[in-house]
Scaffold this active site. Structure first.
Site, PDB file in Angstrom:
ATOM      1  N   LEU A  32       0.843  -1.208   0.000  1.00  0.00           N
ATOM      2  CA  LEU A  32       0.000   0.000   0.000  1.00  0.00           C
ATOM      3  C   LEU A  32       0.871   1.248   0.000  1.00  0.00           C
ATOM      4  O   LEU A  32       0.657   2.181  -0.784  1.00  0.00           O
ATOM      5  CB  LEU A  32      -0.920   0.038   1.228  1.00  0.00           C
ATOM      6  CG  LEU A  32      -2.119  -0.903   1.241  1.00  0.00           C
ATOM      7  CD1 LEU A  32      -2.957  -0.636   2.491  1.00  0.00           C
ATOM      8  CD2 LEU A  32      -2.969  -0.760   0.004  1.00  0.00           C
ATOM      9  N   TYR A  33       1.845   1.273   0.886  1.00  0.00           N
ATOM     10  CA  TYR A  33       2.740   2.429   1.007  1.00  0.00           C
ATOM     11  C   TYR A  33       3.479   2.678  -0.319  1.00  0.00           C
ATOM     12  O   TYR A  33       3.493   3.797  -0.835  1.00  0.00           O
ATOM     13  CB  TYR A  33       3.741   2.163   2.127  1.00  0.00           C
ATOM     14  CG  TYR A  33       4.669   3.308   2.439  1.00  0.00           C
ATOM     15  CD1 TYR A  33       4.206   4.455   3.086  1.00  0.00           C
ATOM     16  CD2 TYR A  33       6.016   3.248   2.093  1.00  0.00           C
ATOM     17  CE1 TYR A  33       5.069   5.497   3.381  1.00  0.00           C
ATOM     18  CE2 TYR A  33       6.882   4.291   2.384  1.00  0.00           C
ATOM     19  CZ  TYR A  33       6.399   5.417   3.028  1.00  0.00           C
ATOM     20  OH  TYR A  33       7.254   6.451   3.321  1.00  0.00           O
ATOM     21  N   SER A  34       4.047   1.614  -0.891  1.00  0.00           N
ATOM     22  CA  SER A  34       4.755   1.725  -2.171  1.00  0.00           C
ATOM     23  C   SER A  34       3.858   2.291  -3.256  1.00  0.00           C
ATOM     24  O   SER A  34       4.278   3.134  -4.036  1.00  0.00           O
ATOM     25  CB  SER A  34       5.214   0.357  -2.656  1.00  0.00           C
ATOM     26  OG  SER A  34       6.235  -0.123  -1.871  1.00  0.00           O
TER      27      SER A  34
END
Lengths: 248, 72
Positions: A150-152
Site C-alpha cells: 500500500l505504502y509503495s
C-alpha cells in the site's frame, strides 16, 4: 518580498525540519492534524508571527477543498511553493488489506496533494502565485518490500503525478520529488528499535541511517533558484542504500 | 467483534480461534502478522495499538479485552 510556502504534514519529523529551515527566509503555512503540535512548531520557527497554522485531518478529505479555500480567502494568502510531507505508512500482509485501510493511506498520502494542487492552481483563489512543488516520496516507490504494497503504491502514485504535473505546469511551476531511504523519525522508530534490523540497516546504508535534516537540505535546494533548470525529476536521498548491491 | 474474530481467523489461517489460544503460538505468527493485526484494529476500531502494548498481550481473550477497553 518573502514567499509563502505551504507544508503539508508539517509536524512530521521531516516536515518539522523543513519548516524550521525555511522559516528564516519564507512565510509558512503549517498544515497538520494536531493543533497543539502545529502551534508549538510555529513558536519554534524563526519569524514566528509571520506564519500560519491550518489544522486538518486528511481522513476528512471530502470537506478539505472548501475548508482550505476558505482559509486562504479569509487570510488573504497566496501560496508560492508547496512541500508535501503528509504521509503515513501501513505494513501488513496483502491478504489483510481492507478498503478502509486503503482509503485511509491514499487519502493522506495521495488524495491530499491532488486536492491541494487543485486549489492552488485555481486562478481565482491563488492567481499565478504557485511556482514550485516538491513531494516527499520514498525509495519504496522504486523498490519492493514485503508488506509495503500500500505504502509503495501511494509513493509510486506521487512520482507519476509529479512527472505529468511537471510537463503540464512548465515553465511556470517546477515539480520534483525526493525519495528518502530510512530516516530517524517517529514513523520509522518501531523499525529502528529492533537491534537485528538496525544491524542489517547499518550494513545496507553506506552513509548510515538518515536524519530529517538530510531531506530538508534537498528540499531547500529544489525550492531555491539554485535548481532553476530542474523539473520532473526524482531525487533519491538514501545514504547509498539503493546502489549497494552487496547488501541489498 | 465477531467480524474482527473472522479476520483473525483469516490472518492466522486457521479453522477457528478460541479465547485461550496463545497469539504467538499460531503457526502463521510473524512480525508481519503483528503489523497486520495492528492495521486491522485501526481499521475496525479506530485506534492504534503500539507494538510494546501488543507485547503484553498473550491470548486471544487478552487481545479482545484490550480492544474493549480502548476502542473509540
Amino acid at each position: 518580498m518573502r514567499e509563502t510556502v505551504l507544508i503539508t504534514g508539517a509536524t512530521s519529523d521531516i516536515g518539522k525540519e523543513i519548516a524550521l529551515k525555511l522559516s528564516h527566509t519564507s512565510n509558512l503555512i503549517l498544515l497538520g492534524r494536531y493543533q497543539e503540535q502545529l502551534e508549538q512548531l510555529k513558536a519554534h520557527c524563526a519569524n514566528s508571527s509571520s506564519h500560519f497554522v491550518f489544522q486538518f485531518d486528511f481522513n476528512d478529505i471530502q470537506t478539505y477543498r472548501n475548508t482550505f479555500a476558505d482559509f486562504l480567502l479569509a487570510n488573504e494568502i497566496q501560496v508560492n511553493k508547496l512541500v508535501h510531507c503528509a504521509g503515513m505508512m501501513k505494513v501488513m500482509h496483502m491478504k489483510s488489506v481492507d478498503l478502509k485501510n486503503t482509503h485511509q493511506i491514499f487519502n493522506i498520502n495521495v488524495f491530499s496533494i491532488i486536492e491541494t494542487l487543485a486549489i492552488l492552481l485555481n486562478k481565482r483563489l491563488n492567481g499565478n502565485a504557485l511556482n514550485n512543488v516538491v513531494f516527499i516520496s520514498a525509495i519504496l516507490s522504486k523498490f519492493g518490500s514485503t508488506g509495503h504494497h500500500l505504502y509503495s503504491s501511494t509513493k509510486g502514485a506521487l512520482d507519476a503525478l509529479m512527472r505529468s504535473l511537471a510537463v503540464e505546469l512548465a515553465p511556470n511551476v517546477r515539480v520534483n520529488s525526493v525519495l528518502p531511504g530510512a530516516v530517524e523519525t517517529k514513523m520509522s522508530k518501531h523499525l529502528l528499535s529492533d537491534p537485528i534490523l538496525l544491524e542489517k540497516l547499518n550494513q545496507q546504508y553506506l552513509l548510515g541511517i538518515g536524519k530529517p535534516v538530510d531531506i530538508a537540505n534537498m528540499v531547500n535546494f529544489l525550492l531555491s533558484d539554485e535548481s532553476s533548470w530542474i523539473t520532473g525529476q526524482e531525487f533519491v536521498v538514501d545514504g547509498g542504500r539503493t546502489i549497494n548491491i552487496k547488501n541489498s | 467483534m465477531e467480524q474482527f474474530k473472522e479476520r483473525l481467523i483469516d490472518i492466522f489461517e486457521v479453522e477457528e480461534i478460541n479465547d485461550t489460544d496463545v497469539i504467538k503460538q499460531f503457526e502463521a505468527w510473524d512480525s508481519l502478522t503483528l503489523l497486520s493485526i495492528i492495521a486491522t484494529i485501526d481499521s475496525e476500531f479506530g485506534f492504534q495499538i503500539s507494538a510494546s502494548d501488543f507485547d503484553k498481550i498473550e491470548t486471544i481473550a487478552d487481545l479482545l479485552q484490550f480492544i474493549e477497553n480502548n476502542k473509540k
